[in-house]
Design a protein around this motif. Structure first.
Motif, PDB file in Angstrom:
ATOM      1  N   VAL A 103      13.535   1.766   3.490  1.00  0.00           N
ATOM      2  CA  VAL A 103      12.243   2.282   3.936  1.00  0.00           C
ATOM      3  C   VAL A 103      11.769   1.543   5.189  1.00  0.00           C
ATOM      4  N   MET A 104      11.795   0.208   5.149  1.00  0.00           N
ATOM      5  CA  MET A 104      11.278  -0.540   6.297  1.00  0.00           C
ATOM      6  C   MET A 104      12.078  -0.278   7.579  1.00  0.00           C
ATOM      7  N   PRO A 105      13.399  -0.287   7.533  1.00  0.00           N
ATOM      8  CA  PRO A 105      14.130   0.057   8.763  1.00  0.00           C
ATOM      9  C   PRO A 105      13.771   1.457   9.251  1.00  0.00           C
ATOM     10  N   MET A 112      23.890  11.079  -7.685  1.00  0.00           N
ATOM     11  CA  MET A 112      23.079  12.259  -7.406  1.00  0.00           C
ATOM     12  C   MET A 112      23.194  12.672  -5.945  1.00  0.00           C
ATOM     13  N   VAL A 113      23.273  13.966  -5.724  1.00  0.00           N
ATOM     14  CA  VAL A 113      23.249  14.512  -4.370  1.00  0.00           C
ATOM     15  C   VAL A 113      22.067  15.473  -4.304  1.00  0.00           C
ATOM     16  N   PHE A 114      21.310  15.398  -3.204  1.00  0.00           N
ATOM     17  CA  PHE A 114      20.034  16.097  -3.153  1.00  0.00           C
ATOM     18  C   PHE A 114      20.112  17.418  -2.407  1.00  0.00           C
ATOM     19  N   GLN A 115      18.980  18.116  -2.481  1.00  0.00           N
ATOM     20  CA  GLN A 115      18.891  19.457  -1.922  1.00  0.00           C
ATOM     21  C   GLN A 115      19.170  19.478  -0.429  1.00  0.00           C
ATOM     22  N   ARG A 116      18.495  18.597   0.298  1.00  0.00           N
ATOM     23  CA  ARG A 116      18.733  18.529   1.736  1.00  0.00           C
ATOM     24  C   ARG A 116      19.584  17.304   1.999  1.00  0.00           C
ATOM     25  N   PRO A 117      20.515  17.418   2.950  1.00  0.00           N
ATOM     26  CA  PRO A 117      21.301  16.226   3.293  1.00  0.00           C
ATOM     27  C   PRO A 117      20.349  15.103   3.710  1.00  0.00           C
ATOM     28  N   ASN A 118      20.471  13.940   3.099  1.00  0.00           N
ATOM     29  CA  ASN A 118      19.545  12.857   3.427  1.00  0.00           C
ATOM     30  C   ASN A 118      20.276  11.546   3.702  1.00  0.00           C
ATOM     31  N   PRO A 119      21.177  11.531   4.689  1.00  0.00           N
ATOM     32  CA  PRO A 119      21.794  10.243   5.033  1.00  0.00           C
ATOM     33  C   PRO A 119      20.718   9.279   5.527  1.00  0.00           C
ATOM     34  N   LEU A 154       0.831  -1.208   0.000  1.00  0.00           N
ATOM     35  CA  LEU A 154       0.000   0.000   0.000  1.00  0.00           C
ATOM     36  C   LEU A 154       0.859   1.250   0.000  1.00  0.00           C
ATOM     37  N   SER A 155       1.925   1.220   0.786  1.00  0.00           N
ATOM     38  CA  SER A 155       2.759   2.411   0.904  1.00  0.00           C
ATOM     39  C   SER A 155       3.534   2.683  -0.381  1.00  0.00           C
ATOM     40  N   MET A 175       3.304   4.273   8.513  1.00  0.00           N
ATOM     41  CA  MET A 175       4.674   4.486   9.002  1.00  0.00           C
ATOM     42  C   MET A 175       5.677   4.531   7.846  1.00  0.00           C
ATOM     43  N   MET A 176       5.466   3.669   6.857  1.00  0.00           N
ATOM     44  CA  MET A 176       6.392   3.674   5.720  1.00  0.00           C
ATOM     45  C   MET A 176       6.226   4.930   4.885  1.00  0.00           C
ATOM     46  N   LYS A 177       4.978   5.426   4.851  1.00  0.00           N
ATOM     47  CA  LYS A 177       4.760   6.669   4.109  1.00  0.00           C
ATOM     48  C   LYS A 177       5.451   7.840   4.788  1.00  0.00           C
ATOM     49  N   LEU A 178       5.639   7.712   6.105  1.00  0.00           N
ATOM     50  CA  LEU A 178       6.296   8.796   6.841  1.00  0.00           C
ATOM     51  C   LEU A 178       7.791   8.865   6.528  1.00  0.00           C
ATOM     52  N   VAL A 179       8.352   7.760   6.040  1.00  0.00           N
ATOM     53  CA  VAL A 179       9.774   7.794   5.666  1.00  0.00           C
ATOM     54  C   VAL A 179       9.907   8.745   4.474  1.00  0.00           C
ATOM     55  N   PRO A 180      10.761   9.774   4.615  1.00  0.00           N
ATOM     56  CA  PRO A 180      10.810  10.805   3.570  1.00  0.00           C
ATOM     57  C   PRO A 180      11.128  10.225   2.189  1.00  0.00           C
ATOM     58  N   THR A 181      10.465  10.780   1.189  1.00  0.00           N
ATOM     59  CA  THR A 181      10.709  10.359  -0.193  1.00  0.00           C
ATOM     60  C   THR A 181      12.183  10.493  -0.558  1.00  0.00           C
ATOM     61  N   THR A 182      12.833  11.492   0.064  1.00  0.00           N
ATOM     62  CA  THR A 182      14.234  11.731  -0.282  1.00  0.00           C
ATOM     63  C   THR A 182      15.109  10.525   0.048  1.00  0.00           C
ATOM     64  N   HIS A 183      14.719   9.756   1.076  1.00  0.00           N
ATOM     65  CA  HIS A 183      15.522   8.571   1.395  1.00  0.00           C
ATOM     66  C   HIS A 183      15.358   7.504   0.312  1.00  0.00           C
ATOM     67  N   ARG A 184      14.134   7.340  -0.168  1.00  0.00           N
ATOM     68  CA  ARG A 184      13.921   6.399  -1.274  1.00  0.00           C
ATOM     69  C   ARG A 184      14.712   6.850  -2.489  1.00  0.00           C
ATOM     70  N   GLU A 185      14.611   8.152  -2.781  1.00  0.00           N
ATOM     71  CA  GLU A 185      15.297   8.664  -3.968  1.00  0.00           C
ATOM     72  C   GLU A 185      16.798   8.526  -3.829  1.00  0.00           C
ATOM     73  N   ALA A 186      17.302   8.782  -2.615  1.00  0.00           N
ATOM     74  CA  ALA A 186      18.745   8.644  -2.394  1.00  0.00           C
ATOM     75  C   ALA A 186      19.180   7.225  -2.727  1.00  0.00           C
ATOM     76  N   ALA A 187      18.402   6.265  -2.259  1.00  0.00           N
ATOM     77  CA  ALA A 187      18.751   4.863  -2.495  1.00  0.00           C
ATOM     78  C   ALA A 187      18.653   4.529  -3.983  1.00  0.00           C
ATOM     79  N   LEU A 188      17.561   4.944  -4.610  1.00  0.00           N
ATOM     80  CA  LEU A 188      17.387   4.641  -6.036  1.00  0.00           C
ATOM     81  C   LEU A 188      18.490   5.298  -6.864  1.00  0.00           C
ATOM     82  N   ALA A 189      18.861   6.521  -6.473  1.00  0.00           N
ATOM     83  CA  ALA A 189      19.889   7.238  -7.232  1.00  0.00           C
ATOM     84  C   ALA A 189      21.260   6.589  -7.080  1.00  0.00           C
ATOM     85  N   LEU A 190      21.414   5.750  -6.048  1.00  0.00           N
ATOM     86  CA  LEU A 190      22.683   5.029  -5.900  1.00  0.00           C
ATOM     87  C   LEU A 190      22.711   3.778  -6.767  1.00  0.00           C
ATOM     88  N   GLY A 191      21.632   3.547  -7.482  1.00  0.00           N
ATOM     89  CA  GLY A 191      21.559   2.338  -8.290  1.00  0.00           C
ATOM     90  C   GLY A 191      21.127   1.137  -7.477  1.00  0.00           C
TER      91      GLY A 191
END
Lengths: 281, 221, 261
Positions: free
Chosen positions: A188-190, C93-100, A95-96, A161-177
């Motif tokens: 997301v789950m952790p 990619m590096v984002f607008q806000r630090p997101n460790p 769902l999330s 709860m998973m929706k509360l995890v910021p999108t930026t964390h998902r994007e950071a992970a995806l952007a790392l390949g």
């Protein structure tokens, strides 16, 4: 300044509303204190080591305990967790992460309706679907009924709860390949773990006290654990049986069992508190 | 270290200013040399080389502007850049004076000099030495040195006085040499102007180091 | 200098949409290898969208669409059959806000791309993490606290941690989406210095709404603007020195001088 009428009126409104809020709080907490206090006060006098370690004695004989019922409740909750938790978590994750479309909306609606269905109806549902085909009341069917009650609660909590995890964390992970599923599982789950554990434990506390669905499924059993395909004892059922009986000794046992259940909920709540505060720092 | 890029570029531009200073020095000394030897080819060469000096000046100015536009220098960095823009203008003008001397050499042509050149090369030497030290003072932000150098302009002025009077006497003695004597006065005047421009550089040293704009040693010419 | 003039990414006729809203129209430009390219322009002109199209992150958001051609070293990254995951490993990619990642230690944050990307050469992991942290100029500050949580660091340190995390997978191109907008001026300058260092080895594309920053850090600058329909398009692209001293388009002039935009 003070003599301006509108100011005075606002002041009065302010105090009135604050007073009402306070009153409502007092009522809410008062009822809770009354229930818990009454249960604890009545139950603690009949609660002792024997109650936990001994099985029930025949009517009229003093002493004895609810060892079988405690064990039974543990088995039922364990089964419910076993069946319900994985499904709930996966449903919540779905769902999330992918629940934006029509399927997600439908699943969400079903989960919300399921959460609102009276637990007795779920009991009947499992009775028809599991107990009747099996030909017997059983621990298994009890576990399934409790799992179904658990499911929407944990699924929706997990989703939120998973929706509360910021999108930026998902994007950071995806952007790392990192692949999508790996991102969900490892990032997301952790990130939502505290919330998911809290939700799950509160769901456990809730199903531990469920009575109605067990009447149609686990049935209750005066004797010890005799297999998953056999009826099994449970604290809430026994409380209900003893409470409606005319015997004083049984009433005392029911109070002690109620005390135990309330304590169980209390302990789980405290554990949740401790767990979340520990993980947040 | 922060702002490494700005520092690096400031250093590079300053080095270019020093290079331009070296080119101007060579032009001044060369122009006097051509005059002494009455070497018309070399005079022509100095005139053409002035083009390179002008180009260098525009190049430095452009770099300064780009640095201001891209690195937003402030305080001492900004003062340094503004000072450099002024200094290169002075340097370029000095080179124009050297070019002027070379042109006078061409005007005199092969006609014999009316007197041996002694004070005029001395003026050139003094001016070039002041120029070199003023640029050094600029790189070191040495306010005291800058003030000292600007005082020395008086020496050049004194030499100019002497040359001027000497030539006047010669002209009175022999009116036929008036034209050639006037040429030499022009040469001396060019050298006097060069020394004046050095005091401008000294003013920029003080400005860069302290932020104060001061007028130094107003020449009597 | 000469080898720095090679094309790394060629964008040709790029269009991007969010649902039915077009965010970018017909952007074409060539990103040079191992140079810093700044993307500037007013808010909402599609700067972020533009760089997100360069590592196929645009399509991560729902209902998005890309049209046009983007080639990385000559390879069309939107060609059928191209796995976006492989593109994202080459274009970090590096984002607008630090997101460790808040649930991971500093070490694990840097190692995340390798570990979770299934590329972890266990034996070298520590070396790679150290190298990445050194490249991000963070090693000396964190070498004794690698087990600590990444969120325990200051904002500037967190952003450098994110840079280290992106570098650890050894990308060729680094996209930075307003990497300093959440940082104070001194930390911002430190990150800018870092960019200069990194541009020796990496092709860097930085989105910034801070024109001074673009002027300071970049070799090339692209100015995006949007029309009445709020669709972004490329107005001018060229050497930063030229753009900031002698822009060709009056809209660029107006924007960089703060007259409008």
């Amino acid at each position: 300044m003070n003599n301006r009428p509108s100011y005075l009126r606002r002041k009065i409104t302010n105090y009135t509303m604050m007073g009402l809020c306070g009153l409502a709080t007092v009522i809410a907490i008062g009822v809770l204190l009354l229930v818990v206090g009454y249960t604890l006060a009545n139950g603690i006098s009949f609660f002792n080591l024997e109650f936990v370690t001994q099985t029930a004695r025949p009517l009229g004989e003093p002493g004895g305990g609810m060892r079988n019922e405690i064990l039974g409740t543990m088995v039922l909750v364990g089964l419910a967790t076993l069946f319900g938790l994985p499904v709930s978590l996966l449903a919540g994750a779905y769902l999330s992460e992918f629940g934006g479309g029509r399927v997600g909306t439908a699943v969400r609606l079903v989960a919300d309706v399921l959460a609102g269905v009276p637990s007795v109806v779920i009991g009947i549902f499992v009775y028809v679907l599991v107990v009747v085909p099996m030909g017997t009341f059983s621990a298994l069917s009890g576990g399934i009924a409790l799992a179904i009650i658990m499911l929407p609660v944990i699924a929706r909590t997990t989703e939120e709860m998973m929706k509360l995890v910021p999108t930026t964390h998902r994007e950071a992970a995806l952007a790392l390949g990192i692949r999508r599923w790996r991102t969900i599982v490892s990032v997301v789950m952790p990130g939502a773990l505290v919330g998911i554990v809290t939700g799950s434990m509160l769901a456990l506390a809730r199903i531990a006290g469920e009575t109605a669905p067990l009447i149609f499924t686990a049935l209750g059993n005066r004797f010890g654990f005799s297999g998953l395909n056999q009826p099994i004892a449970a604290l809430p059922i026994q409380i209900w049986r003893y409470a409606v009986s005319p015997y004083n000794t049984w009433h005392e046992q029911a109070w002690a069992a109620s005390f135990l259940l309330v304590m169980l909920v209390l302990i789980i709540s405290v554990l949740v508190r401790w767990f979340t505060s520990r993980l947040n720092h | 270290m922060t702002r490494a890029l700005l520092e690096k570029q400031l250093q590079e531009i300053q080095d270019e200013v020093l290079e331009l200073g070296g080119m101007v020095e060579r032009a001044i000394l060369g122009s006097i040399e051509t005059l002494k030897k009455q070497d018309l080819e070399m005079a022509q060469l100095i005139i053409t080389e002035d083009v390179a000096i002008n180009q260098k000046r525009f190049h430095i100015e452009e770099r300064c502007i780009q640095l201001m536009a891209t690195q937003q220098p402030v305080a001492s960095d900004l003062r340094q850049i503004v000072a450099m823009i002024h200094i290169i203008v002075d340097l370029e003008r000095m080179a124009d004076h050297a070019e002027g001397i070379a042109k006078i050499t061409l005007l005199i042509g092969k006609e014999p000099l009316i007197k041996p050149l002694i004070d005029i090369p001395r003026m050139a030497q003094k001016g070039v030495e002041m120029l070199r030290r003023s640029l050094e003072a600029f790189t070191q932000r040495n306010v005291e040195a800058a003030k000292g150098i600007s005082e020395e302009d008086d020496e050049v002025d004194a030499l100019y006085d002497q040359v001027y009077r000497e030539l006047l006497v010669l002209m009175l003695q022999d009116p036929r040499i008036i034209q050639r004597a006037t040429y030499l006065i022009w040469v001396a005047h060019n050298l006097e102007r060069i020394a004046d421009r050095v005091t401008n550089i000294c003013e920029r040293v003080v400005f860069t180091a302290t932020g104060h704009m001061v007028e130094m040693n107003v020449s009597k010419y | 200098m000469e080898d720095g003039q090679d094309a790394k990414i060629v964008v040709d006729g790029l269009n991007a949409w969010y649902g039915s809203v077009q965010a970018l129209r017909d952007v074409s430009l060539t990103i040079l290898d191992r140079k810093v390219t700044a993307v500037i322009g007013p808010s909402g002109c599609g700067k972020s969208t533009f760089i997100r199209c360069l590592n196929r992150m645009h399509e991560v958001a729902p209902h998005t669409r890309v049209q046009g051609k983007v080639t990385l070293d000559g390879q069309d990254i939107y060609a059928p059959g191209v796995d976006p995951v492989t593109i994202r490993r080459r274009v970090g990619m590096v984002f607008q806000r630090p997101n460790p990642f808040p649930t991971m230690s500093i070490f694990d944050n840097v190692a995340a791309g390798l570990k979770l990307g299934g590329l972890a050469p266990k034996a070298y992991l520590a070396d790679i993490v150290e190298k990445a942290l050194r490249q991000a100029a963070l090693w000396d500050e964190v070498k004794y606290m690698l087990k600590r949580n990444g969120t325990a660091l200051s904002g500037g340190q967190q952003q450098r941690l994110c840079i280290a995390r992106a570098l650890a997978v050894e990308p060729e191109v680094l996209l930075m989406d307003e990497p300093c907008s959440a940082l104070d001026p001194i930390t911002t300058l430190a990150i800018e210095e870092l960019l200069q260092e990194l541009s020796r080895e990496y092709t860097i594309i930085i989105v910034t709404h801070n024109m001074q920053q673009a002027a300071r850090v970049s070799d090339k600058a692209a100015f995006l603007f949007m029309g009445e329909d709020r669709t972004g398009f490329l107005v001018e692209y060229g050497d930063t020195k030229e753009i900031f001293t002698n822009p060709k388009d009056p809209r660029t002039e107006g924007y960089i001088t703060g007259r409008f935009g």
